[in-house]
Design a protein around this motif. Structure first.
Motif, PDB file in Angstrom:
ATOM      1  N   ILE A 171      43.941  44.826  39.621  1.00  0.00           N
ATOM      2  CA  ILE A 171      43.598  44.956  38.206  1.00  0.00           C
ATOM      3  C   ILE A 171      44.184  46.286  37.765  1.00  0.00           C
ATOM      4  O   ILE A 171      43.825  47.338  38.303  1.00  0.00           O
ATOM      5  CB  ILE A 171      42.078  44.929  37.971  1.00  0.00           C
ATOM      6  CG1 ILE A 171      41.472  43.613  38.481  1.00  0.00           C
ATOM      7  CG2 ILE A 171      41.758  45.111  36.489  1.00  0.00           C
ATOM      8  CD1 ILE A 171      39.948  43.567  38.411  1.00  0.00           C
ATOM      9  N   THR A 172      45.093  46.253  36.818  1.00  0.00           N
ATOM     10  CA  THR A 172      45.759  47.493  36.415  1.00  0.00           C
ATOM     11  C   THR A 172      44.772  48.465  35.779  1.00  0.00           C
ATOM     12  O   THR A 172      44.811  49.668  36.039  1.00  0.00           O
ATOM     13  CB  THR A 172      46.898  47.209  35.419  1.00  0.00           C
ATOM     14  OG1 THR A 172      46.360  46.507  34.277  1.00  0.00           O
ATOM     15  CG2 THR A 172      47.972  46.362  36.062  1.00  0.00           C
ATOM     16  N   ASN A 173      43.882  47.939  34.935  1.00  0.00           N
ATOM     17  CA  ASN A 173      42.879  48.751  34.247  1.00  0.00           C
ATOM     18  C   ASN A 173      41.994  47.822  33.429  1.00  0.00           C
ATOM     19  O   ASN A 173      42.260  46.622  33.338  1.00  0.00           O
ATOM     20  CB  ASN A 173      43.543  49.792  33.320  1.00  0.00           C
ATOM     21  CG  ASN A 173      44.576  49.157  32.406  1.00  0.00           C
ATOM     22  OD1 ASN A 173      44.299  48.190  31.704  1.00  0.00           O
ATOM     23  ND2 ASN A 173      45.784  49.698  32.406  1.00  0.00           N
ATOM     24  N   VAL A 174      40.955  48.355  32.851  1.00  0.00           N
ATOM     25  CA  VAL A 174      40.136  47.611  31.890  1.00  0.00           C
ATOM     26  C   VAL A 174      40.029  48.461  30.633  1.00  0.00           C
ATOM     27  O   VAL A 174      39.821  49.667  30.701  1.00  0.00           O
ATOM     28  CB  VAL A 174      38.728  47.269  32.431  1.00  0.00           C
ATOM     29  CG1 VAL A 174      38.811  46.171  33.468  1.00  0.00           C
ATOM     30  CG2 VAL A 174      38.036  48.498  33.016  1.00  0.00           C
ATOM     31  N   GLY A 175      40.223  47.821  29.479  1.00  0.00           N
ATOM     32  CA  GLY A 175      40.214  48.574  28.232  1.00  0.00           C
ATOM     33  C   GLY A 175      39.722  47.728  27.074  1.00  0.00           C
ATOM     34  O   GLY A 175      39.196  46.625  27.259  1.00  0.00           O
ATOM     35  N   MET A 176      39.914  48.251  25.871  1.00  0.00           N
ATOM     36  CA  MET A 176      39.412  47.607  24.655  1.00  0.00           C
ATOM     37  C   MET A 176      40.396  46.546  24.197  1.00  0.00           C
ATOM     38  O   MET A 176      41.125  46.724  23.216  1.00  0.00           O
ATOM     39  CB  MET A 176      39.194  48.655  23.575  1.00  0.00           C
ATOM     40  CG  MET A 176      38.342  49.846  24.011  1.00  0.00           C
ATOM     41  SD  MET A 176      36.634  49.393  24.330  1.00  0.00           S
ATOM     42  CE  MET A 176      35.995  49.367  22.661  1.00  0.00           C
ATOM     43  N   ALA A 177      40.422  45.421  24.896  1.00  0.00           N
ATOM     44  CA  ALA A 177      41.338  44.332  24.557  1.00  0.00           C
ATOM     45  C   ALA A 177      40.580  43.008  24.505  1.00  0.00           C
ATOM     46  O   ALA A 177      39.681  42.767  25.321  1.00  0.00           O
ATOM     47  CB  ALA A 177      42.461  44.248  25.599  1.00  0.00           C
ATOM     48  N   VAL A 188      34.649  42.446  29.015  1.00  0.00           N
ATOM     49  CA  VAL A 188      35.998  42.620  29.559  1.00  0.00           C
ATOM     50  C   VAL A 188      35.915  42.929  31.048  1.00  0.00           C
ATOM     51  O   VAL A 188      36.623  42.321  31.870  1.00  0.00           O
ATOM     52  CB  VAL A 188      36.752  43.746  28.822  1.00  0.00           C
ATOM     53  CG1 VAL A 188      38.092  44.024  29.497  1.00  0.00           C
ATOM     54  CG2 VAL A 188      36.967  43.385  27.360  1.00  0.00           C
ATOM     55  N   LYS A 189      35.060  43.861  31.410  1.00  0.00           N
ATOM     56  CA  LYS A 189      34.904  44.235  32.823  1.00  0.00           C
ATOM     57  C   LYS A 189      34.477  43.038  33.658  1.00  0.00           C
ATOM     58  O   LYS A 189      35.011  42.784  34.748  1.00  0.00           O
ATOM     59  CB  LYS A 189      33.887  45.368  32.951  1.00  0.00           C
ATOM     60  CG  LYS A 189      34.388  46.697  32.421  1.00  0.00           C
ATOM     61  CD  LYS A 189      33.251  47.698  32.225  1.00  0.00           C
ATOM     62  CE  LYS A 189      32.492  47.987  33.497  1.00  0.00           C
ATOM     63  NZ  LYS A 189      31.405  48.985  33.257  1.00  0.00           N
ATOM     64  N   LYS A 190      33.525  42.292  33.145  1.00  0.00           N
ATOM     65  CA  LYS A 190      33.021  41.131  33.876  1.00  0.00           C
ATOM     66  C   LYS A 190      34.119  40.086  34.059  1.00  0.00           C
ATOM     67  O   LYS A 190      34.267  39.498  35.137  1.00  0.00           O
ATOM     68  CB  LYS A 190      31.831  40.528  33.128  1.00  0.00           C
ATOM     69  CG  LYS A 190      31.142  39.390  33.868  1.00  0.00           C
ATOM     70  CD  LYS A 190      29.919  38.916  33.098  1.00  0.00           C
ATOM     71  CE  LYS A 190      29.224  37.759  33.841  1.00  0.00           C
ATOM     72  NZ  LYS A 190      28.040  37.271  33.084  1.00  0.00           N
ATOM     73  N   GLY A 191      34.906  39.867  32.987  1.00  0.00           N
ATOM     74  CA  GLY A 191      35.973  38.880  33.052  1.00  0.00           C
ATOM     75  C   GLY A 191      37.075  39.270  34.030  1.00  0.00           C
ATOM     76  O   GLY A 191      37.524  38.447  34.836  1.00  0.00           O
ATOM     77  N   LYS A 192      37.516  40.511  33.986  1.00  0.00           N
ATOM     78  CA  LYS A 192      38.570  40.955  34.903  1.00  0.00           C
ATOM     79  C   LYS A 192      38.080  40.966  36.348  1.00  0.00           C
ATOM     80  O   LYS A 192      38.860  40.692  37.271  1.00  0.00           O
ATOM     81  CB  LYS A 192      39.065  42.348  34.507  1.00  0.00           C
ATOM     82  CG  LYS A 192      39.692  42.427  33.117  1.00  0.00           C
ATOM     83  CD  LYS A 192      40.887  41.519  32.968  1.00  0.00           C
ATOM     84  CE  LYS A 192      41.516  41.649  31.596  1.00  0.00           C
ATOM     85  NZ  LYS A 192      42.630  40.689  31.386  1.00  0.00           N
ATOM     86  N   ALA A 193      36.810  41.278  36.542  1.00  0.00           N
ATOM     87  CA  ALA A 193      36.249  41.344  37.890  1.00  0.00           C
ATOM     88  C   ALA A 193      36.210  39.985  38.581  1.00  0.00           C
ATOM     89  O   ALA A 193      35.943  39.909  39.789  1.00  0.00           O
ATOM     90  CB  ALA A 193      34.845  41.947  37.848  1.00  0.00           C
ATOM     91  N   GLU A 194      36.486  38.927  37.847  1.00  0.00           N
ATOM     92  CA  GLU A 194      36.555  37.601  38.474  1.00  0.00           C
ATOM     93  C   GLU A 194      37.665  37.552  39.527  1.00  0.00           C
ATOM     94  O   GLU A 194      37.569  36.799  40.488  1.00  0.00           O
ATOM     95  CB  GLU A 194      36.765  36.528  37.402  1.00  0.00           C
ATOM     96  CG  GLU A 194      35.539  36.311  36.524  1.00  0.00           C
ATOM     97  CD  GLU A 194      35.827  35.587  35.218  1.00  0.00           C
ATOM     98  OE1 GLU A 194      34.941  35.586  34.336  1.00  0.00           O
ATOM     99  OE2 GLU A 194      36.942  35.036  35.080  1.00  0.00           O
ATOM    100  N   LEU A 195      38.713  38.371  39.365  1.00  0.00           N
ATOM    101  CA  LEU A 195      39.744  38.462  40.399  1.00  0.00           C
ATOM    102  C   LEU A 195      39.170  39.087  41.663  1.00  0.00           C
ATOM    103  O   LEU A 195      39.431  38.610  42.778  1.00  0.00           O
ATOM    104  CB  LEU A 195      40.935  39.278  39.895  1.00  0.00           C
ATOM    105  CG  LEU A 195      42.034  39.574  40.924  1.00  0.00           C
ATOM    106  CD1 LEU A 195      42.618  38.292  41.505  1.00  0.00           C
ATOM    107  CD2 LEU A 195      43.141  40.425  40.296  1.00  0.00           C
TER     108      LEU A 195
END
Length: 432
Positions: A171-177, A188-195
């Motif tokens: 995961i490159t980073n988590v931000g306001m997207a 956003v954090k929860k969604g990316k953490a699925e990886l």
């Protein structure tokens, strides 16, 4: 109804997939996907007439010997990709993040291709259709694949992982997207953490920026144990420092106490961590420092991401493929520290921010006004709401801005051109 196994046998004979009748190649398999405003079942026979070997449809009235019936075309495409992935005994690096996905993917591919036959996602084919198409483009001679995974809502990365089945991930980073779809930053954090969850469940390796507190928190919560760290401090597998970024990035880095320096063709200090990630992954897959540096120094940015373009009159940082508050803030910070006699920021509205939109646009307006940049031009209805707040030039549409730029004829300036894809700011480049 045709089974996935039978469909795969046809795919092996005709390993080219199309979802657009405008791009039919002889012998391909056409998947008749449906959208909000179209039903490609209606064009299945046209695809056959143009040279497709088979068309995949999900409405019985369109079925024939060459138009093969399935329950759902999209599901059939995804299932075929899963089946193909299971036949591939290679490392697959799954890559996601709020910012820097495509640049990181390109950098990782540039490095790994110095030693391996690689495959990397074309462009930004990173969604529920793009990832299956990417997987189905992996040929038998590929040794490592880099698959970009994008998402604008929760459970999307989870789905894409079942298709790509990554053995390694970052995961490159988590931000306001995509705040609207994710339901805020925590979403956003929860969604990316699925990886991370997928890698944990399947004992995959994870590359992580140890300097990023959010990623460290997410990795701890996921219970990851196969971690390879990179960052700016001692104790990481790869340690790096930014040597220069004016205008191109040069970094010093060490692995296993071996020091190295590499100069890239990327602009924007925010790309430092993307470069370091590519170094870390290259090192993990046993590339030498010389090979890693060759891959990085040889990479030429494209796709209007952190791309420094020289026009007849100006130097333009083309970063208008997409934008969100995190990347917009980083781009402004970068422009403010670059050396130039005259600097201009031309910014377009940021989309998909939901209830946060007004606040986030206000924060960017405030940052721009305090940046010390010589001239600020803001475009779009969201920025236009602040036309009386700061000293800047405001336009409601890119068309209005293009008229202004034609008349003004900007010269001898360093220009940042950044906004969400839907703003189509590329239309302004011809006037710079």
């Amino acid at each position: 109804m045709i089974t996935t196994e039978k469909l795969y046998s046809h795919y092996q004979e005709n390993p080219i997939i199309s979802t657009d009748t405008r791009n039919i190649s002889t012998g391909c398999i056409f998947f008749a996907l449906k959208g909000d405003n179209f039903n490609a079942n209606e064009f299945a026979q046209q695809a056959i007439e143009k040279g497709a070997s088979y068309a995949i449809v999900d409405e019985e009235k369109f079925a024939s010997d060459q138009c093969l019936l399935v329950d759902d075309v999209l599901s059939a495409l995804q299932d075929l990709a899963r089946y193909h992935r299971q036949q591939l005994n290679i490392p697959v690096i799954g890559l996601t993040g709020s910012n820097g996905k495509t640049t990181s993917k390109e950098l990782v591919n540039a490095v790994l291709s110095e030693q391996y036959k690689t495959f990397a996602t074309f462009g930004n084919l990173n969604n529920h259709i793009g990832v299956p198409l990417s997987i189905l483009s992996i040929t038998k001679d590929v040794e490592i694949a880099v698959i970009e995974m994008g998402a604008n809502h929760q459970k999307e990365i989870e789905l894409l992982c079942t298709i790509a089945q990554p053995t390694h991930g970052i995961i490159t980073n988590v931000g306001m997207a995509h705040l609207d779809g994710f339901g805020g930053f925590e979403g956003v954090k929860k969604g990316k953490a699925e990886l991370y969850a997928y890698l944990k469940a399947h004992r995959g390796y994870t590359f992580i920026n140890r300097d990023n507190a959010y990623l460290m928190e997410m990795s701890t919560k996921a219970g990851l144990d196969k971690l390879i760290y990179y960052g700016t401090e001692n104790g990481n597998t790869i340690k790096g420092s930014l040597k220069s970024s004016d205008p191109f990035i040069e970094i010093d880095w060490t692995n296993h106490d071996v020091a190295s320096t590499v100069k890239t063709n990327l602009t924007g200090s925010y790309n430092f961590e993307n470069i370091l990630a590519a170094i870390c992954i290259g090192d993990f897959f046993d590339l030498t420092p010389e090979q890693i540096n060759a891959g990085l120094s040889g990479y030429q940015p494209k796709n209007n991401r952190s791309q420094l373009t020289q026009t007849e009159s100006n130097s333009v940082i083309c970063d208008f493929y997409n934008a969100n508050p995190s990347s917009m803030s980083a781009a402004l910070n970068n422009l403010s520290v670059l050396t130039a006699d005259h600097k201009i920021a031309i910014l377009g509205d940021m989309f998909e921010l939901g209830p946060e939109s007004a606040k986030q646009h206000e924060l960017i307006v405030k940052q721009a006004s305090e940046s010390g940049i010589d001239e600020i031009i803001l475009i779009g209805k969201d920025f236009y709401a602040y036309k009386n707040e700061i000293t800047a030039t405001f336009f409601q549409t890119p068309a209005e801005a293009s008229t202004y730029l034609q008349e003004k004829q900007i010269k001898d300036s360093l220009v940042l051109l950044k906004g969400s894809r839907g703003m189509k700011l590329e239309s302004l480049l011809q006037f710079l």
